[in-house]
Design an enzyme around this catalytic site. Structure first.
Site, PDB file in Angstrom:
ATOM      1  CG  ASN A  21      -1.772   1.235   1.322  1.00 37.82           C
ATOM      2  OD1 ASN A  21      -1.786   2.049   0.395  1.00 37.82           O
ATOM      3  ND2 ASN A  21      -2.474   1.394   2.425  1.00 37.82           N
ATOM      4  CD1 TRP A  22       3.954   1.241  -2.563  1.00 37.29           C
ATOM      5  CD2 TRP A  22       3.744   2.046  -4.641  1.00 37.29           C
ATOM      6  NE1 TRP A  22       4.787   0.521  -3.383  1.00 37.29           N
ATOM      7  CE2 TRP A  22       4.665   0.994  -4.657  1.00 37.29           C
ATOM      8  CE3 TRP A  22       3.442   2.705  -5.841  1.00 37.29           C
ATOM      9  CZ2 TRP A  22       5.308   0.586  -5.834  1.00 37.29           C
ATOM     10  CZ3 TRP A  22       4.075   2.297  -7.008  1.00 37.29           C
ATOM     11  CH2 TRP A  22       4.999   1.244  -6.999  1.00 37.29           C
ATOM     12  CE  LYS A  23      -0.365   3.317   4.678  1.00 39.56           C
ATOM     13  NZ  LYS A  23      -0.319   3.453   6.128  1.00 39.56           N
TER      14      LYS A  23
ATOM     15  CG  HIS B 246      -6.079   2.060   4.932  1.00 37.91           C
ATOM     16  ND1 HIS B 246      -5.660   2.988   5.848  1.00 37.91           N
ATOM     17  CD2 HIS B 246      -5.057   1.174   4.787  1.00 37.91           C
ATOM     18  CE1 HIS B 246      -4.429   2.675   6.240  1.00 37.91           C
ATOM     19  NE2 HIS B 246      -4.044   1.583   5.616  1.00 37.91           N
TER      20      HIS B 246
ATOM     21  CD  GLU C  30      -3.690  -2.196   7.206  1.00 33.49           C
ATOM     22  OE1 GLU C  30      -2.599  -2.483   6.704  1.00 33.49           O
ATOM     23  OE2 GLU C  30      -4.306  -1.140   6.948  1.00 33.49           O
TER      24      GLU C  30
ATOM     25  N   GLY D  93       2.189   2.845  10.913  1.00 37.26           N
ATOM     26  CA  GLY D  93       3.124   3.953  10.790  1.00 37.26           C
ATOM     27  C   GLY D  93       3.781   4.350  12.100  1.00 37.26           C
TER      28      GLY D  93
ATOM     29  CB  SER E  85       4.942  -1.145  12.288  1.00 38.24           C
ATOM     30  OG  SER E  85       4.500   0.187  12.503  1.00 38.24           O
TER      31      SER E  85
ATOM     32  N   GLY F 109       2.754  -0.855   4.476  1.00 43.04           N
ATOM     33  CA  GLY F 109       2.804   0.559   4.136  1.00 43.04           C
ATOM     34  C   GLY F 109       4.238   1.012   3.915  1.00 43.04           C
ATOM     35  N   GLY F 110       4.827   1.617   4.934  1.00 45.60           N
ATOM     36  CA  GLY F 110       6.149   2.236   4.808  1.00 45.60           C
ATOM     37  C   GLY F 110       7.204   1.352   4.153  1.00 45.60           C
TER      38      GLY F 110
END
Ligand code: 13P
Length: 257
Positions: free
Chosen positions: A10-12, A101, A169, A175, A215, A236-237
């Site tokens: 998920n590149w957001k 999300h 999640e 994050g 995370s 994510g990150g």
């Protein structure tokens, strides 16, 4: 029952077209076969922001890596400035879509009812949905984790297609670097699977893939995927860096039972 591990990026609201193309090139080069997956025996999907869908579709053309949208509107077309329809996602080459999300529930006030409408839209357009759910830190502290998960799951269940995926999640882990422990993730996943068994059917529960998100990093992926009810990740990150995402994919591949 065997469930194929799924690694989802998920590149957001990150990356520009050149960076996205470089990322896809790296994934395609990794396994030596540009038409295959860099890691055998798993499934992989990338969720770029809307403007990146065309360059990512082009960069992934002919590969086994899938692409999805980060959101969709419950209606098929209309006067909804800034929104994107399921038909448009399909037209852009998406096979998947993220729904509900926590950042959308928070930033855009998405309710469980709206999330259900989006699941119905995904089904109409043959987009495989990943429903995201999870409790906040306050809800966990108040001992309400299971009640929140049950509410979010129940609201979505009737609207979901058979091929849906659910991503647990916990909001407090997104994050923050505060990953759920493998035991916390397993406990929540087992609860969700049990709920699906009761509310839908044991067969649906056994087939459902449950992803963990929050995370996830190369150094915690192996112990999380070793849990019996963790079937993959929504990252994510760490999904913004091809080396890290590849390491997470390899952890998924190595752990398959
Ligand atoms: P992080 O991996 O950055 O915590 O984000 C998780 C997430 O929200 C994936 O959808």
């Amino acid at each position: 029952m065997k469930r194929t591990a799924l690694a989802a990026a998920n590149w957001k609201m990150h990356l520009l077209a050149g960076e996205a193309r470089a990322f896809c090139r790296r994934l395609r080069d990794e396994g030596g076969d540009p038409a295959g997956l860099p890691v055998a025996g798993i499934e992989a999907v990338i969720f770029p922001s809307f403007p990146l869908l065309p360059p990512v579709a082009a960069a992934l053309d002919g590969s086994a890596i899938s692409m999805g949208g980060q959101d969709l509107h419950p209606e098929d077309a209309g006067a909804h400035t800034g929104d994107v329809s399921g038909a448009q996602l399909r037209d852009a080459g998406c096979g998947w879509v993220l729904i509900g999300h926590s950042e959308r529930r928070r930033d855009h006030g998405e309710s469980d009812e709206l999330v259900a409408g989006k699941l119905r839209a995904a089904a109409r357009h043959r987009l495989r949905p990943i429903l995201c759910l999870g409790e906040t830190r306050e809800e966990r502290r108040a001992g309400r984790t299971f009640a929140v998960l049950e509410r979010q799951l129940r609201a979505a269940l009737a609207a979901a297609s058979e091929d849906w995926v659910v991503a647990y999640e916990p909001v407090w882990a997104i994050g923050t670097g505060d990953t759920a422990t493998p035991e916390q993730a397993q406990e929540a996943h087992a609860f969700l699977r049990q709920q699906v068994a009761e509310l839908a059917s044991p067969a649906a529960a056994a087939a459902l893939r449950l992803l963990y998100g929050g995370s996830v990093k190369p150094d915690n992926a192996a112990e999380l995927i070793a849990q019996p009810d963790v079937d993959g990740f929504l990252v994510g990150g760490a999904s913004l860096d091809a080396t890290q995402f590849l390491a997470i994919m390899h952890a998924c591949g190595a752990a398959r039972r």
